[in-house]
Every structure is written in C-alpha cells, then in structure tokens.
Design an enzyme around this catalytic site. Structure first.
Site, PDB file in Angstrom:
ATOM      1  N   ALA A 173       0.838  -1.204   0.000  1.00 46.53           N
ATOM      2  CA  ALA A 173       0.000   0.000   0.000  1.00 46.53           C
ATOM      3  C   ALA A 173       0.869   1.249   0.000  1.00 46.53           C
ATOM      4  O   ALA A 173       0.595   2.217  -0.719  1.00 46.53           O
ATOM      5  CB  ALA A 173      -0.927  -0.008   1.213  1.00 46.53           C
ATOM      6  N   ASP A 174       1.933   1.241   0.790  1.00 48.36           N
ATOM      7  CA  ASP A 174       2.876   2.361   0.795  1.00 48.36           C
ATOM      8  C   ASP A 174       3.579   2.494  -0.556  1.00 48.36           C
ATOM      9  O   ASP A 174       3.701   3.594  -1.110  1.00 48.36           O
ATOM     10  CB  ASP A 174       3.933   2.148   1.875  1.00 48.36           C
ATOM     11  CG  ASP A 174       3.458   2.564   3.258  1.00 48.36           C
ATOM     12  OD1 ASP A 174       2.884   3.647   3.380  1.00 48.36           O
ATOM     13  OD2 ASP A 174       3.665   1.791   4.203  1.00 48.36           O
ATOM     14  N   LEU A 175       4.075   1.386  -1.064  1.00 47.52           N
ATOM     15  CA  LEU A 175       4.883   1.424  -2.284  1.00 47.52           C
ATOM     16  C   LEU A 175       4.070   1.889  -3.487  1.00 47.52           C
ATOM     17  O   LEU A 175       4.530   2.723  -4.279  1.00 47.52           O
ATOM     18  CB  LEU A 175       5.491   0.049  -2.549  1.00 47.52           C
ATOM     19  CG  LEU A 175       6.476  -0.448  -1.482  1.00 47.52           C
ATOM     20  CD1 LEU A 175       6.852  -1.899  -1.731  1.00 47.52           C
ATOM     21  CD2 LEU A 175       7.714   0.434  -1.445  1.00 47.52           C
ATOM     22  N   GLY A 178       3.431   5.606  -3.369  1.00 50.04           N
ATOM     23  CA  GLY A 178       4.609   6.354  -3.794  1.00 50.04           C
ATOM     24  C   GLY A 178       4.792   6.356  -5.294  1.00 50.04           C
ATOM     25  O   GLY A 178       5.103   7.395  -5.902  1.00 50.04           O
TER      26      GLY A 178
END
Length: 401
Positions: A173-175, A178
């Site tokens: 989810a973070d990647l 980004g």
C-alpha cells in the site's frame, strides 16, 4: 556533490516525506536525476532511521531507511519555528516540486500548505500523499500500510480459503502510493512545461490500493459477488498455482488452452483436453478442485528442478519459490544488476536494491548513498541561501537546524 545524469537533471525537489510512501516517490525522482533536499527534524529525522534492527553493517543506519533514501541530501530543519519556516519558504522558492506526506492540513499551521503556497509559487508542483486523500469523511485519519490493505480489500483476497485474511508480506500500500505519486508528478511536469502552471497532486493510499485491485476488483464489479480467498490459485486461470513437488514446491502457470494441451501431452495426461471438464480454461475454472486434484499427484512425482527444466523447454510458465537468499543469488538477478553497492559517508559500503526502470539513454544513477541525519545541512544552506558560517552556527545553537 556528484552531478546527476538522469532525465530529471535540473529539477529540484523539496522533500517533506518520511517513512515509506513519500520517500519511495521521491527516491524514484532522485534516481532519475532530480536534486532532492530531504528535510528532517533535528535530532531524530525520518522515523525509519529508528526502524531497526537490522542496521546496514558498519553504518549505524537502519536497513529500512537505507532502502528508500538514496540520492537525497539531508537537511535538518525545524519547520515549527518561524526561522525554520522562513528557510523552508526560501528553499521552496528554488524548487520545482514539493512532496509531503503529513496528515491533511498539518502543514498549514506552518504556512506550508498548498493553499498558502500556490499563489506565491505558481509553477510549484505540490504532491500530497496521505492515507485517505485530501477530501472525504476519512481524510483526517492517519494511514498505515496494514490498515489500508485491510480497508482496501486485498486482505480479504489473500490467504487460504479456510484460513484468516492475510496482508501481503511487503508494504504494497505504501509502495504503490509512492509510485502513483511519482506518475502524477511526471504528468504535472508535462502540464507545467506546456502552460507554466503548477498544481497539487492528491494521492490517497486507499485510492491507489483500490486502483490495483485490478482483475479482482473487476470480477466483483461484473458479478456483485465478493471473490473468495483462493490461497495460491488464480481467480480466472486454472491451473495457475502452487503445486507440491517431490522435494518442495513450485508455481505452474498455464496461461491458455494450447499450453494446457501441450502440458498434458508431454506428461501422460493426453486424455484430459478431450474431457469437457478440462477442455477450456472456463471449464477448468468451474472445475478448479478437480483439476487441482488430478494434477497434484503428477507434479508430486518429480523434484522441482526436474519440472523446471522440462517445462521451460516446452515454454510453459513455471518457477521455483525462492527464498530471498535464492533471489539475490539468481543468475538473472545478477545479470540485471539488481543490487548495487554505494559508498556510505560512514566509510562502509552499502548494498541497495537497484531502480528497475532501465532507460537506454538516461539511466538511473547512484550518485549519493542514503545520507546521515543532517549530513548536507551546511552545504545546502550555503549553496542555496548563501548563509555564512556564523549564521549557520547561530541557527544550530537555537535548534532551528
């Protein structure tokens, strides 16, 4: 400072990000040549500097931080102080792009919100990465990877059918947030090139998570039914899954009916394609358990290496289930130089995972190892703002930098 060589050479980024989603976005820009000034809180810096163990050998830096912060210059600056805000505004005036992942509205109290900057810096591209975006009932909430994986549906799709929901083993989810942020920035740069106009890019982790539900999301929209957890099986293709072999496990990926026929003919199952339950992919999906039960004993007869060599010769998709040790020892990974070494300011050499975007004329470069906290404060403030040694000493004494 080693001069950048990538396609974004000449662009400057004011980086107000920390942890992973924002730093991933900015590291991509930095790898492609942008000059990044990473703003960190004096004394502590990016939260991930403390996400350890493990540390990178000989550096004192967490492996987590090193993984997302190369090609950046670290400047410590307390933006909660009036002097810090004044310095920030002077640096922003010299920047093309600002990336931040503070909670919605948090930067406004420092005079650094988009609404406060857009008229003063009309060409500024301002990328905000938050858990839930700038609008909607959840906008004020903090966002965390596992929370987004849960709310965004992927956990309901991941895990064995009779087991508990599972998150993916890396913070996707973070990647993805980004990377989508980086895509938005590149589009905004193109718009500014044509019009001179900057804009805000509003990236919500939940939005990007829903966007990459892909075929599973579309399966739901087509049927109105929640897709079940299938473990290591594919929802739309059979057989496309993990099978046990004589000495371990492997993935078999049969993408179409001719490939299935080729597999059956080669391994003593030539009668199956004539059976209506096996004849087409749609039939195999409908008879998923029968197909699995029929093929499992066959795959169990030989070790993984035996299967890989024969299936590759037949151009049938397959692969071992590698540990990370096996991944980084793989000849394909080595041939693609997926691991690079960089000289860290501590004196140690650090290994980093390479940027996967391979450009033939303007490749990513690896000019700056992930920085020590505040490593470039003096250099950047002298270079950008012309501050004297006395002025720098005064700011340090007062805790502004």
């Amino acid at each position: 400072m080693t001069e950048p060589t990538g396609p974004l050479k000449g662009l400057t980024v004011f980086d107000l990000t920390r942890v992973l989603a924002g730093p991933t976005c900015v590291q991509m820009l930095a790898d492609l040549g942008a000059d990044v000034v990473k703003i960190e809180k004096p004394g502590s810096g990016d939260d991930t500097r403390g996400f350890a163990p493990p540390h990178m050998p000989g550096t004192g830096e967490s492996a987590y931080f090193v993984g997302a912060n190369r090609n950046k210059r670290s400047v410590t600056l307390d933006i909660a102080t009036p002097e810090g805000q004044e310095i920030a505004l002077k640096l922003i005036a010299q920047s093309d792009i600002l990336v931040e992942n503070f909670k919605v509205g948090a930067l406004a109290k420092y005079g650094l919100g988009y609404a406060q900057l857009k008229e003063r810096f009309t060409g500024l591209i301002y990328c905000s990465i938050t858990g839930f975006g700038q609008t909607g009932p959840y906008a004020p909430r903090p966002g965390y990877d596992s929370l987004i994986q849960a709310m965004g549906g992927v956990m309901s799709l991941t895990g064995e059918p009779d087991g508990a929901p599972q998150k993916v083993g890396i913070p996707l989810a973070d990647l993805f947030a980004g990377l989508y942020g980086c895509i938005g920035i590149l589009a905004a740069l193109r718009h500014r090139e044509a019009t001179g106009q900057g804009q805000q890019i509003d990236i919500g982790m939940l939005d990007t998570h829903v966007a990459w539900l892909a075929n599973q999301g579309m399966n739901y929209l087509a049927t109105g039914e929640n897709p079940p957890r299938l473990g290591n099986q594919h929802p739309n293709i059979v057989p496309y899954q993990v099978f046990a072999t004589a000495d371990g496990f492997m993935v078999l990926s049969v993408g179409n009916d001719p490939t299935f026929e080729r597999f059956c003919k080669e391994f003593g199952l030539a009668h199956l394609p004539a059976d209506a339950r096996f004849a087409t992919n749609a039939a195999r999906v409908q008879n998923r358990q029968l197909v699995t039960d029929t093929l499992a004993p066959v795959l169990k007869q030989h070790p993984t290496d035996w299967w890989i060599s024969r299936l590759e010769a037949l151009k049938i998709g397959c692969g071992p289930i590698n540990t990370l040790e096996q991944v980084f020892a793989d000849p394909q990974i080595k041939a693609r130089e997926a691991v690079r070494e960089m000289q860290h300011s501590s004196g140690a050499t650090v290994k980093v995972i390479a940027n996967p975007v391979r450009l033939s004329e303007t490749p990513a470069d690896y000019r700056l190892a992930p920085p020590l906290l505040g490593e470039h404060t003096d250099a950047v403030l002298r270079e950008r703002l012309g501050l004297s040694e006395a002025a720098l000493a005064d700011l340090k004494a007062r805790g502004v930098v």
